[in-house]
Motif scaffolding. Structure first.
Motif, PDB file in Angstrom:
ATOM      1  N   UNK A  15      66.157  79.745  84.169  1.00 42.49           N
ATOM      2  CA  UNK A  15      67.500  80.314  84.016  1.00 42.49           C
ATOM      3  C   UNK A  15      67.930  80.288  82.548  1.00 42.49           C
ATOM      4  N   UNK A  16      67.651  79.208  81.856  1.00 44.37           N
ATOM      5  CA  UNK A  16      67.997  79.116  80.432  1.00 44.37           C
ATOM      6  C   UNK A  16      67.200  80.125  79.614  1.00 44.37           C
ATOM      7  N   UNK A  17      65.922  80.259  79.930  1.00 50.80           N
ATOM      8  CA  UNK A  17      65.103  81.255  79.236  1.00 50.80           C
ATOM      9  C   UNK A  17      65.677  82.646  79.449  1.00 50.80           C
ATOM     10  N   UNK A  18      66.026  82.974  80.670  1.00 50.31           N
ATOM     11  CA  UNK A  18      66.585  84.291  80.968  1.00 50.31           C
ATOM     12  C   UNK A  18      67.904  84.520  80.231  1.00 50.31           C
ATOM     13  N   UNK A  19      68.701  83.479  80.080  1.00 47.19           N
ATOM     14  CA  UNK A  19      69.933  83.597  79.307  1.00 47.19           C
ATOM     15  C   UNK A  19      69.647  83.915  77.852  1.00 47.19           C
ATOM     16  N   UNK A  20      68.611  83.306  77.313  1.00 42.69           N
ATOM     17  CA  UNK A  20      68.220  83.569  75.916  1.00 42.69           C
ATOM     18  C   UNK A  20      67.655  84.977  75.756  1.00 42.69           C
ATOM     19  N   UNK A  21      66.898  85.423  76.740  1.00 39.54           N
ATOM     20  CA  UNK A  21      66.372  86.797  76.709  1.00 39.54           C
ATOM     21  C   UNK A  21      67.541  87.781  76.678  1.00 39.54           C
ATOM     22  N   UNK A 143      64.415  92.693  81.585  1.00 36.37           N
ATOM     23  CA  UNK A 143      64.698  91.357  82.133  1.00 36.37           C
ATOM     24  C   UNK A 143      66.191  91.043  82.041  1.00 36.37           C
ATOM     25  N   UNK A 144      66.813  91.397  80.925  1.00 41.64           N
ATOM     26  CA  UNK A 144      68.246  91.144  80.749  1.00 41.64           C
ATOM     27  C   UNK A 144      69.062  91.957  81.751  1.00 41.64           C
ATOM     28  N   UNK A 145      68.675  93.204  81.953  1.00 41.09           N
ATOM     29  CA  UNK A 145      69.383  94.042  82.925  1.00 41.09           C
ATOM     30  C   UNK A 145      69.231  93.484  84.334  1.00 41.09           C
ATOM     31  N   UNK A 146      68.042  92.970  84.640  1.00 40.11           N
ATOM     32  CA  UNK A 146      67.823  92.363  85.957  1.00 40.11           C
ATOM     33  C   UNK A 146      68.702  91.143  86.166  1.00 40.11           C
ATOM     34  N   UNK A 147      68.822  90.320  85.144  1.00 44.64           N
ATOM     35  CA  UNK A 147      69.690  89.140  85.241  1.00 44.64           C
ATOM     36  C   UNK A 147      71.148  89.540  85.377  1.00 44.64           C
ATOM     37  N   UNK A 148      71.552  90.551  84.620  1.00 49.19           N
ATOM     38  CA  UNK A 148      72.959  90.977  84.629  1.00 49.19           C
ATOM     39  C   UNK A 148      73.402  91.439  86.007  1.00 49.19           C
ATOM     40  N   UNK A 149      72.465  91.930  86.803  1.00 48.91           N
ATOM     41  CA  UNK A 149      72.804  92.390  88.150  1.00 48.91           C
ATOM     42  C   UNK A 149      73.300  91.245  89.031  1.00 48.91           C
ATOM     43  N   UNK A 150      72.954  90.007  88.649  1.00 49.98           N
ATOM     44  CA  UNK A 150      73.402  88.848  89.429  1.00 49.98           C
ATOM     45  C   UNK A 150      74.877  88.531  89.181  1.00 49.98           C
ATOM     46  N   UNK A 151      75.405  89.038  88.075  1.00 51.35           N
ATOM     47  CA  UNK A 151      76.825  88.884  87.749  1.00 51.35           C
ATOM     48  C   UNK A 151      77.359  87.484  87.960  1.00 51.35           C
ATOM     49  N   UNK A 152      78.317  87.340  88.865  1.00 55.31           N
ATOM     50  CA  UNK A 152      78.948  86.034  89.062  1.00 55.31           C
ATOM     51  C   UNK A 152      78.027  84.979  89.671  1.00 55.31           C
ATOM     52  N   UNK A 153      76.860  85.387  90.122  1.00 53.27           N
ATOM     53  CA  UNK A 153      75.922  84.420  90.697  1.00 53.27           C
ATOM     54  C   UNK A 153      75.029  83.775  89.640  1.00 53.27           C
ATOM     55  N   UNK A 154      75.196  84.174  88.373  1.00 54.55           N
ATOM     56  CA  UNK A 154      74.409  83.562  87.304  1.00 54.55           C
ATOM     57  C   UNK A 154      74.792  82.096  87.167  1.00 54.55           C
TER      58      UNK A 154
END
Length: 172
Positions: A15-21, A143-154
């Motif tokens: 999760x931290x890696x994805x935040x950095x990406x 990858x960033x767009x994929x994470x952003x789709x989680x929105x409030x679930x991040x």
């Protein structure tokens, strides 16, 4: 080089890696888009005719270089230790892509610095180069767009690491 706060972490989770990406992808796109916006304002102007815009262009070109350099430092620090399958393609190619993007940016800088004015040809060449740089980092953008789709679930880990790395990327 400014030391990255994020690299003070002993390790990072997925999760931290994805935040950095996401922080990297957003910052790179922002700097490239801002540089292009300023170049469009300068189009057809002779050098020195719009000094404030030229200073802003220099700041944005420097910003692109910093974001690339710091992404390289981040992936070098954490890449060899990440065991997340989705991270592997990003980190395994990161150093090569950063170096290639830096070379393209160096060419852009030589073109801008060597030109007598901001002709349409110069602006168009820079735009193509900036698109090339952005395209080199499509895996990070996707990858960033994929994470952003989680929105409030991040998770808090994602948002916290993203914020820390955003600050690292923005530090001048």
């Amino acid at each position: 080089a400014t030391p990255l706060r994020i690299t003070r972490f002993p390790d990072i989770n997925e999760a931290q890696f994805n935040g950095c990406v996401a922080a990297f992808a957003d910052s790179l796109a922002g700097e490239l888009n801002s540089a292009m916006s300023v170049l469009r304002r300068l189009q057809s102007q002779p050098k020195g005719a719009a000094f404030a815009f030229e200073i802003e262009l220099d700041r944005r070109r420097y910003g692109v270089a910093l974001v690339l350099e710091r992404w390289g430092a981040f992936t070098k620090a954490f890449g060899p230790h990440l065991a997340y399958p989705r991270a592997r393609p990003i980190v395994e190619a990161a150093q090569e892509r950063v170096q290639a993007a830096e070379k393209v940016l160096e060419s852009v800088n030589r073109l801008i610095d060597g030109a007598d004015d901001y002709s349409l040809a110069v602006v168009d060449a820079c735009e193509a180069a900036f698109h090339s740089i952005a395209g080199m980092f499509d895996p990070e953008r996707v990858a960033a767009e994929g994470s952003a789709k989680l929105g409030p679930m991040l998770t808090e880990e994602y948002t916290s690491a993203r914020q820390i790395f955003l600050e690292d990327l923005a530090a001048r």
